[in-house]
Write an enzyme that holds these catalytic residues in place. Structure first.
Site, short mmCIF file in Angstrom:
data_model
loop_
_atom_site.label_atom_id
_atom_site.label_comp_id
_atom_site.label_asym_id
_atom_site.label_seq_id
_atom_site.Cartn_x
_atom_site.Cartn_y
_atom_site.Cartn_z
CD GLU A 104 -2.97 -1.68 5.64
OE1 GLU A 104 -3.15 -2.34 6.49
OE2 GLU A 104 -2.71 -0.38 5.94
CG ASP B 42 -2.99 3.73 2.30
OD1 ASP B 42 -2.46 2.95 1.92
OD2 ASP B 42 -3.89 3.81 3.09
CG HIS C 95 0.05 3.27 12.38
ND1 HIS C 95 -1.18 2.58 12.58
CD2 HIS C 95 0.55 2.77 11.37
CE1 HIS C 95 -1.48 1.97 11.76
NE2 HIS C 95 -0.42 2.05 10.78
CG HIS D 55 -0.30 -0.07 2.26
ND1 HIS D 55 -0.52 1.14 3.08
CD2 HIS D 55 -0.02 -0.99 3.41
CE1 HIS D 55 0.32 0.80 4.43
NE2 HIS D 55 0.38 -0.40 4.72
CG ASP E 266 1.99 -3.52 5.48
OD1 ASP E 266 2.68 -2.67 5.85
OD2 ASP E 266 0.70 -3.49 5.35
CG ASP F 205 2.41 0.83 7.73
OD1 ASP F 205 2.18 0.36 6.99
OD2 ASP F 205 1.97 1.09 8.91
N1 BES Z 1 1.41 -2.58 8.38
C1 BES Z 1 0.15 -2.73 9.44
C2 BES Z 1 0.03 -3.97 9.93
C3 BES Z 1 1.03 -4.57 10.86
C4 BES Z 1 2.25 -3.98 11.29
C5 BES Z 1 0.97 -5.81 10.99
C6 BES Z 1 3.22 -4.49 12.06
C7 BES Z 1 2.15 -6.63 11.60
C8 BES Z 1 3.12 -5.96 12.09
C9 BES Z 1 -1.08 -2.16 8.77
O1 BES Z 1 -0.63 -1.03 7.92
C10 BES Z 1 -1.94 -1.66 9.95
O2 BES Z 1 -1.73 -0.84 10.49
N2 BES Z 1 -3.29 -2.41 9.98
C11 BES Z 1 -4.20 -1.99 10.60
C12 BES Z 1 -5.61 -2.58 10.12
C13 BES Z 1 -6.80 -2.06 10.64
C14 BES Z 1 -6.99 -0.30 10.18
C15 BES Z 1 -8.06 -2.44 9.98
C16 BES Z 1 -4.46 -2.58 12.20
O3 BES Z 1 -3.39 -3.49 12.27
O4 BES Z 1 -4.63 -2.18 13.21
ZN ZN Z 2 -0.33 0.74 8.93
#
Ligand code: BES
Ligand code: ZN
Length: 443
Positions: A141, A76, A416, A74, A168, A107
């Protein structure tokens, strides 16, 4: 600066914040830059508009005798605020201490561009790739991929593939090959609790009517037993038990001791469901979290008032074989049952995503492990992630294809958060990993 880093710097300069409508043009421009980059490598590219942000697709010329690999990522990013906490501006990438500092560095722009550049290098060196490639990069995403599943449904045939690879997710320690074979799912909900028609004088009316903030606290307290177990009826019914080999393997992972958790989180103690280690709790056990709670006077000093309303935001992390819809129904029933008398309860269901687990010892899993061993020293670590990428189980449901998670995100990448970073070493390793991966998957 190397041409690869130059490319990453340009990519990171777009403030492609998907959640913020004032960045819609930046997200679009970022997709355009990406298309041009992939085009210049000799791939055939398409930018698909959606009701939200565009999806960028690129492919080589496919041959029926080759396996087809889909790589997802992703472009974004999460919002950068609070800006004041960044040491250097989030969309003006910089190198310090061997790391690239910018929003999206890890990320996911750094990781997804590493794959793209690996593909570009293989094409430049060998004229073609050992596999049929489909690159699928989305711009939504970070807001729950609202338009991607419908896109998969509408383009099932063109997106048919043997295996999917994503970078990711996490890498357990620097220079440590990490294969993720699971992700937690997620289910979100919000409640609004209302009582009196307006904020009341707590002396004149306290004792005569129920207090919505007290009711919110009771509801929050009802979610868990004092020992941390989730108290929602039926919550654990469909949880797939941990396998003995997983517990054994995770006990040997670097960077996951209780001391490590205390250091990374800054918490005074670890806490969670009895009978499980911290890694087991985040990897393979479901949780119920309160993400926000509010209502009543929040200003300086005291104000003797009974608030008219209160709210709570929840997210539940799910593991195989829990179904988000079943769990959300159980949560609703629980909240209704435990809502104290004298207030009104409104439940609003939010977005969700299914959990995912696959076999790291499948043929493709073994190929991914061989690729990781070619780039990183030692045996790859096999983990299940606590975070969520909801589209991964949707890939399996819609395309019928499993996903390999080749994580390059370190625990201190600050994704984040302010001061997100990505080591140059991980970026360069990611490029090599892509080249090794496609060779191994082709075997
Ligand atoms: N890349 C992350 C998820 C991630 C990071 C998984 C590190 C494992 C290790 C992804 O961009 C993310 O932040 N996902 C969100 C999903 C939600 C918005 C539906 C999450 O996990 O909170
Ligand atoms: Zn993320």
């Amino acid at each position: 600066m190397t041409p690869d880093l130059q490319d990453l710097f340009e990519f990171l300069s777009f403030p492609s914040v998907s959640t913020d409508s004032k960045h819609k043009g930046d997200v679009l421009a970022c997709a355009g830059w990406l298309q041009e980059k992939l085009d210049s490598m000799g791939l055939a590219t398409e930018v698909h508009e959606t009701p939200g942000h565009p999806i960028v697709i690129a492919r080589n010329t496919h041959r029926p005798d080759k396996k087809t690999v889909l790589i997802y990522g992703h472009y974004d990013v999460q919002p950068a605020d609070p800006l004041s906490l960044w040491e250097t501006p989030p969309f003006s990438p910089e190198i310090r201490d061997g790391k690239i500092w910018a929003r999206g560095a890890t990320d996911n722009k750094g990781q997804m561009l590493a794959h793209s550049l690996g593909i570009g290098k293989t094409i430049a060196e060998k004229g073609d790739l050992p596999v049929n490639i489909i690159l699928l990069f989305e711009g939504e995403e970070e807001i729950g991929s609202p338009n991607l599943a419908p896109f998969l449904e509408a383009h099932r045939e063109e997106l048919a593939c043997d295996i999917i690879a994503i970078s990711d997710t996490g890498m357990v320690a620097p220079n440590t090959g990490t294969l993720g074979y699971g992700l937690r799912g997620v289910a979100c909900a919000e409640v609004k609790i209302t009582g009196p028609a307006r904020d009341l004088h707590s002396g004149l009316f306290g004792g005569a009517v129920a207090n919505p903030a007290t009711a919110a606290a009771r509801l929050v307290a009802s979610l868990h037993l004092p020992d941390g177990t989730v108290a929602i009826e039926g919550f654990y019914d469909d949880v797939r038990p941990l396998e003995a080999w997983e517990r054994e393997m995770w006990a040997k992972l670097p960077g996951v001791s209780d001391e490590d958790y205390l250091k990374v989180t800054g918490s005074p103690a670890t806490f969670g469901e009895p009978g499980f280690t911290s890694t087991e709790r985040v990897s393979a056990r479901p949780t119920a979290e309160v993400n926000g709670i509010g209502g009543g006077y929040q200003g300086e000093g005291s104000k003797t008032v009974i608030p008219a309303e209160a709210f709570v935001k929840f997210s539940l992390r799910l593991v195989p074989d829990q179904e988000p819809q079943t769990i959300l129904a159980q949560l609703s029933a629980h909240l209704k049952k435990h809502c104290p008398p004298g207030v009104k309860l409104e439940i609003e269901i939010g977005h969700d995503g299914k959990p995912y687990a696959s076999d790291p010892h499948s043929d493709f899993g073994k190929a991914a492990q061989r690729a990781l061993k070619r780039v990183f020293p030692g045996e790859p670590m096999l983990i299940r992630e606590g975070g969520s990428i909801p589209i991964v189980q949707a890939f399996r449901d819609i395309l019928g294809t499993d996903t390999l998670l080749l994580g390059l995100a370190l625990a201190d990448a600050q994704i984040h958060s302010p001061n997100e970073n990505f080591p140059i070493a991980n970026f360069e390793a990611g490029i090599k990993l892509n080249q090794a991966l496609l060779e191994e998957l082709a075997k």
